[in-house]
Design a protein around this motif. Structure first.
Motif, PDB file in Angstrom:
ATOM      1  N   MET A  22       0.833  -1.201   0.000  1.00 22.53           N
ATOM      2  CA  MET A  22       0.000   0.000   0.000  1.00 22.53           C
ATOM      3  C   MET A  22       0.872   1.256   0.000  1.00 22.53           C
ATOM      4  O   MET A  22       0.614   2.208  -0.746  1.00 22.53           O
ATOM      5  N   LEU A  23       1.911   1.234   0.814  1.00 19.09           N
ATOM      6  CA  LEU A  23       2.825   2.367   0.900  1.00 19.09           C
ATOM      7  C   LEU A  23       3.548   2.579  -0.430  1.00 19.09           C
ATOM      8  O   LEU A  23       3.735   3.719  -0.882  1.00 19.09           O
ATOM      9  N   ALA A  24       3.941   1.489  -1.084  1.00 19.83           N
ATOM     10  CA  ALA A  24       4.631   1.594  -2.372  1.00 19.83           C
ATOM     11  C   ALA A  24       3.727   2.213  -3.429  1.00 19.83           C
ATOM     12  O   ALA A  24       4.172   3.030  -4.250  1.00 19.83           O
ATOM     13  N   LEU A  25       2.448   1.839  -3.426  1.00 23.62           N
ATOM     14  CA  LEU A  25       1.504   2.432  -4.373  1.00 23.62           C
ATOM     15  C   LEU A  25       1.334   3.926  -4.116  1.00 23.62           C
ATOM     16  O   LEU A  25       1.292   4.737  -5.054  1.00 23.62           O
ATOM     17  N   ILE A  26       1.231   4.307  -2.843  1.00 25.24           N
ATOM     18  CA  ILE A  26       1.076   5.720  -2.495  1.00 25.24           C
ATOM     19  C   ILE A  26       2.322   6.506  -2.894  1.00 25.24           C
ATOM     20  O   ILE A  26       2.235   7.627  -3.413  1.00 25.24           O
ATOM     21  N   ASP A  27       3.498   5.913  -2.684  1.00 25.56           N
ATOM     22  CA  ASP A  27       4.743   6.577  -3.078  1.00 25.56           C
ATOM     23  C   ASP A  27       4.754   6.877  -4.577  1.00 25.56           C
ATOM     24  O   ASP A  27       5.082   7.991  -5.002  1.00 25.56           O
ATOM     25  N   LYS A  28       4.398   5.877  -5.374  1.00 27.86           N
ATOM     26  CA  LYS A  28       4.412   6.062  -6.827  1.00 27.86           C
ATOM     27  C   LYS A  28       3.293   7.005  -7.267  1.00 27.86           C
ATOM     28  O   LYS A  28       3.500   7.841  -8.159  1.00 27.86           O
ATOM     29  N   LEU A  29       2.131   6.902  -6.646  1.00 26.16           N
ATOM     30  CA  LEU A  29       1.019   7.788  -6.983  1.00 26.16           C
ATOM     31  C   LEU A  29       1.389   9.237  -6.699  1.00 26.16           C
ATOM     32  O   LEU A  29       1.135  10.132  -7.521  1.00 26.16           O
ATOM     33  N   GLU A  30       2.003   9.488  -5.551  1.00 24.86           N
ATOM     34  CA  GLU A  30       2.420  10.842  -5.192  1.00 24.86           C
ATOM     35  C   GLU A  30       3.401  11.389  -6.220  1.00 24.86           C
ATOM     36  O   GLU A  30       3.312  12.544  -6.650  1.00 24.86           O
ATOM     37  N   GLU A  31       4.316  10.545  -6.643  1.00 18.71           N
ATOM     38  CA  GLU A  31       5.323  10.961  -7.627  1.00 18.71           C
ATOM     39  C   GLU A  31       4.681  11.333  -8.958  1.00 18.71           C
ATOM     40  O   GLU A  31       5.060  12.326  -9.590  1.00 18.71           O
ATOM     41  N   ILE A  32       3.685  10.564  -9.374  1.00 18.11           N
ATOM     42  CA  ILE A  32       3.112  10.758 -10.704  1.00 18.11           C
ATOM     43  C   ILE A  32       2.109  11.895 -10.761  1.00 18.11           C
ATOM     44  O   ILE A  32       2.117  12.697 -11.701  1.00 18.11           O
ATOM     45  N   ILE A  33       1.212  12.005  -9.758  1.00 19.27           N
ATOM     46  CA  ILE A  33       0.117  12.971  -9.882  1.00 19.27           C
ATOM     47  C   ILE A  33       0.410  14.309  -9.214  1.00 19.27           C
ATOM     48  O   ILE A  33      -0.464  15.168  -9.130  1.00 19.27           O
ATOM     49  N   ASP A  34       1.654  14.504  -8.747  1.00 19.48           N
ATOM     50  CA  ASP A  34       2.081  15.816  -8.258  1.00 19.48           C
ATOM     51  C   ASP A  34       1.297  16.271  -7.034  1.00 19.48           C
ATOM     52  O   ASP A  34       0.697  17.340  -7.016  1.00 19.48           O
ATOM     53  N   VAL A  35       1.280  15.423  -6.003  1.00 14.89           N
ATOM     54  CA  VAL A  35       0.687  15.796  -4.722  1.00 14.89           C
ATOM     55  C   VAL A  35       1.617  15.320  -3.609  1.00 14.89           C
ATOM     56  O   VAL A  35       2.531  14.527  -3.840  1.00 14.89           O
ATOM     57  N   VAL A  36       1.373  15.812  -2.412  1.00  7.61           N
ATOM     58  CA  VAL A  36       2.082  15.327  -1.233  1.00  7.61           C
ATOM     59  C   VAL A  36       1.064  14.617  -0.353  1.00  7.61           C
ATOM     60  O   VAL A  36       0.075  15.224   0.062  1.00  7.61           O
ATOM     61  N   ILE A  37       1.279  13.323  -0.102  1.00  4.39           N
ATOM     62  CA  ILE A  37       0.311  12.508   0.635  1.00  4.39           C
ATOM     63  C   ILE A  37       0.912  12.106   1.976  1.00  4.39           C
ATOM     64  O   ILE A  37       1.909  11.369   2.016  1.00  4.39           O
ATOM     65  N   PRO A  38       0.362  12.558   3.099  1.00  2.00           N
ATOM     66  CA  PRO A  38       0.859  12.146   4.409  1.00  2.00           C
ATOM     67  C   PRO A  38       0.764  10.622   4.569  1.00  2.00           C
ATOM     68  O   PRO A  38      -0.218  10.010   4.163  1.00  2.00           O
ATOM     69  N   ARG A  39       1.785  10.025   5.164  1.00  2.00           N
ATOM     70  CA  ARG A  39       1.824   8.560   5.299  1.00  2.00           C
ATOM     71  C   ARG A  39       1.187   8.067   6.599  1.00  2.00           C
ATOM     72  O   ARG A  39       0.879   6.888   6.712  1.00  2.00           O
ATOM     73  N   GLY A  40       1.042   8.940   7.589  1.00  2.92           N
ATOM     74  CA  GLY A  40       0.447   8.517   8.851  1.00  2.92           C
ATOM     75  C   GLY A  40       1.223   7.372   9.470  1.00  2.92           C
ATOM     76  O   GLY A  40       2.446   7.424   9.608  1.00  2.92           O
ATOM     77  N   ASP A  41       0.510   6.301   9.838  1.00  2.00           N
ATOM     78  CA  ASP A  41       1.134   5.137  10.485  1.00  2.00           C
ATOM     79  C   ASP A  41       1.597   4.091   9.479  1.00  2.00           C
ATOM     80  O   ASP A  41       2.065   3.020   9.880  1.00  2.00           O
ATOM     81  N   LEU A  42       1.481   4.368   8.182  1.00  2.00           N
ATOM     82  CA  LEU A  42       1.788   3.352   7.182  1.00  2.00           C
ATOM     83  C   LEU A  42       3.234   2.891   7.232  1.00  2.00           C
ATOM     84  O   LEU A  42       3.524   1.702   7.047  1.00  2.00           O
ATOM     85  N   VAL A  43       4.167   3.809   7.462  1.00  2.00           N
ATOM     86  CA  VAL A  43       5.579   3.431   7.509  1.00  2.00           C
ATOM     87  C   VAL A  43       5.829   2.456   8.654  1.00  2.00           C
ATOM     88  O   VAL A  43       6.488   1.424   8.493  1.00  2.00           O
ATOM     89  N   THR A  44       5.259   2.753   9.819  1.00  2.34           N
ATOM     90  CA  THR A  44       5.394   1.865  10.969  1.00  2.34           C
ATOM     91  C   THR A  44       4.701   0.537  10.707  1.00  2.34           C
ATOM     92  O   THR A  44       5.247  -0.537  11.009  1.00  2.34           O
ATOM     93  N   ASP A  45       3.498   0.580  10.142  1.00  6.50           N
ATOM     94  CA  ASP A  45       2.757  -0.646   9.844  1.00  6.50           C
ATOM     95  C   ASP A  45       3.530  -1.534   8.868  1.00  6.50           C
ATOM     96  O   ASP A  45       3.559  -2.764   9.016  1.00  6.50           O
ATOM     97  N   ALA A  46       4.150  -0.912   7.859  1.00  6.48           N
ATOM     98  CA  ALA A  46       4.911  -1.682   6.864  1.00  6.48           C
ATOM     99  C   ALA A  46       6.116  -2.360   7.517  1.00  6.48           C
ATOM    100  O   ALA A  46       6.430  -3.522   7.223  1.00  6.48           O
ATOM    101  N   SER A  47       6.781  -1.644   8.419  1.00 10.26           N
ATOM    102  CA  SER A  47       7.930  -2.219   9.121  1.00 10.26           C
ATOM    103  C   SER A  47       7.509  -3.385  10.012  1.00 10.26           C
ATOM    104  O   SER A  47       8.170  -4.432  10.048  1.00 10.26           O
ATOM    105  N   GLU A  48       6.385  -3.225  10.714  1.00  5.64           N
ATOM    106  CA  GLU A  48       5.893  -4.290  11.590  1.00  5.64           C
ATOM    107  C   GLU A  48       5.436  -5.496  10.779  1.00  5.64           C
ATOM    108  O   GLU A  48       5.607  -6.647  11.200  1.00  5.64           O
ATOM    109  N   TRP A  49       4.848  -5.254   9.603  1.00  5.84           N
ATOM    110  CA  TRP A  49       4.434  -6.339   8.699  1.00  5.84           C
ATOM    111  C   TRP A  49       5.646  -7.170   8.299  1.00  5.84           C
ATOM    112  O   TRP A  49       5.626  -8.399   8.353  1.00  5.84           O
ATOM    113  N   GLU A  50       6.725  -6.496   7.912  1.00  9.74           N
ATOM    114  CA  GLU A  50       7.936  -7.198   7.495  1.00  9.74           C
ATOM    115  C   GLU A  50       8.560  -7.962   8.669  1.00  9.74           C
ATOM    116  O   GLU A  50       8.985  -9.118   8.526  1.00  9.74           O
ATOM    117  N   THR A  51       8.594  -7.327   9.837  1.00  8.00           N
ATOM    118  CA  THR A  51       9.158  -7.983  11.018  1.00  8.00           C
ATOM    119  C   THR A  51       8.362  -9.216  11.402  1.00  8.00           C
ATOM    120  O   THR A  51       8.932 -10.251  11.794  1.00  8.00           O
TER     121      THR A  51
END
Length: 314
Positions: free
Chosen positions: A217-246
């Protein structure tokens, strides 16, 4: 940034559907994140009676804020800016609480469940609403189950059937031929009426198909932000992604076969990412996935309709 006649110059619709196109709930999760951050309101919704088999996509019941029991039916809902054209300014200078950027007030959203029947009629009804909203470009988000390791960055494949969009954004045209989901049907319908589109797909490790993937989900938001020229706050997604991997690391530590298989995937991914690798590698993985999914089953992460793990490679 593009000129006034580019793909990004008008109203953009970001689309995701539950089901075949939504492994790890990554695509719908990304659009739901946008819905929470944008100042949007419902523009239109699809009447589910025509398009859904309720034994396949069952309605759900829950309790609302007033304590009432409410049934929610599978459908598709389009949202638009409450004040079209206005930029999403952060609520406080030191807190990025809303989507911001030059395109923030031009973003529309469409989120729903892949229909069971009458896809041509469904696409026509959706495109009528898109044309009525004067949307000039569509971004489709999808996620696929693939032979990729959870320990590496999520692979993203971006493509477009529009020559103008490919030239402007320097993306590829998909060469895939085979079974498709509702995203491809809507993309073809949009191109037919003159609305260019772009598709962004994330690869989700198939061996964790029963759980949502915040990393995808975070990877999609990263690419979407890059393409459509917006800044999208990530909130807890970065932490959630790290915990998912762990969490997956912990499971693999207790399963020698799983750990060995992940090691094979890591080696293959590192080879693909090497400077000598072909730029076609991700596209080939995408096509391999869709051919495997040609049995009509989806990539849902809730276990109700998911395909189960793919056979492990020798």
């Amino acid at each position: 940034m593009t000129d006034g006649n580019g793909f990004l110059s008008g109203r953009l619709l970001v689309v995701a559907f539950e089901g075949w196109n939504d492994a790890g709930e990554a695509a719908t999760g990304a659009v739901r994140t946008l819905k929470e951050l944008l100042d949007v309101e419902e523009v239109t919704s699809i009447d589910p009676e025509i398009y859904f088999d309720y034994q396949f996509n069952r309605p759900t019941i829950s309790t609302d804020e007033d304590g009432r029991r409410v049934i929610e039916w599978p459908s598709a809902v389009m949202y638009g800016p409450a004040v079209p054209g206005s930029s999403g300014v952060p609520l406080a200078e030191d807190a990025q609480l809303r989507v911001s950027g030059t395109n923030a007030g031009n973003i529309y959203l469409l989120i729903g469940t892949e229909p069971s029947r009458s896809w041509k009629g469904f696409a026509a009804e959706i495109l009528d609403s898109v044309l009525a909203a004067d949307v000039s470009g569509i971004v489709f988000l999808g996620a696929m189950l693939a032979d990729v390791p959870h320990t590496r960055p999520i692979s993203i494949f971006v493509s477009s059937d529009s020559p103008e969009v490919r030239a402007e954004l320097q993306v590829e045209r998909s060469s895939y031929e085979g079974p498709v989901g509702i995203l491809s049907v809507l993309a073809a319908a949009a191109e037919t009426v003159g609305i260019p589109s772009l598709s962004i797909w994330a690869s989700v490790p198939h061996y964790v198909h029963n759980a949502p993937s915040p990393k995808a989900m975070l990877a999609l938001i990263d690419k979407l932000e890059e393409i459509i020229d917006v800044v999208i706050p990530r909130g807890d997604l970065v932490t959630d992604a790290s915990e998912w991997e762990t969490g997956i690391d912990a499971l693999a530590a207790e399963d020698e076969e799983m750990a060995a298989y992940i090691g094979q995937l890591e080696q293959a991914r590192d080879t693909v990412d090497s400077p000598e690798a072909s730029g076609e590698a991700i596209a080939q993985e995408f096509e391999k996935y869709l051919r495997k999914r040609g049995d009509g089953r989806d990539g849902r992460a809730d276990g109700r309709q998911g395909p189960g793990p793919e056979p492990r490679q020798p």
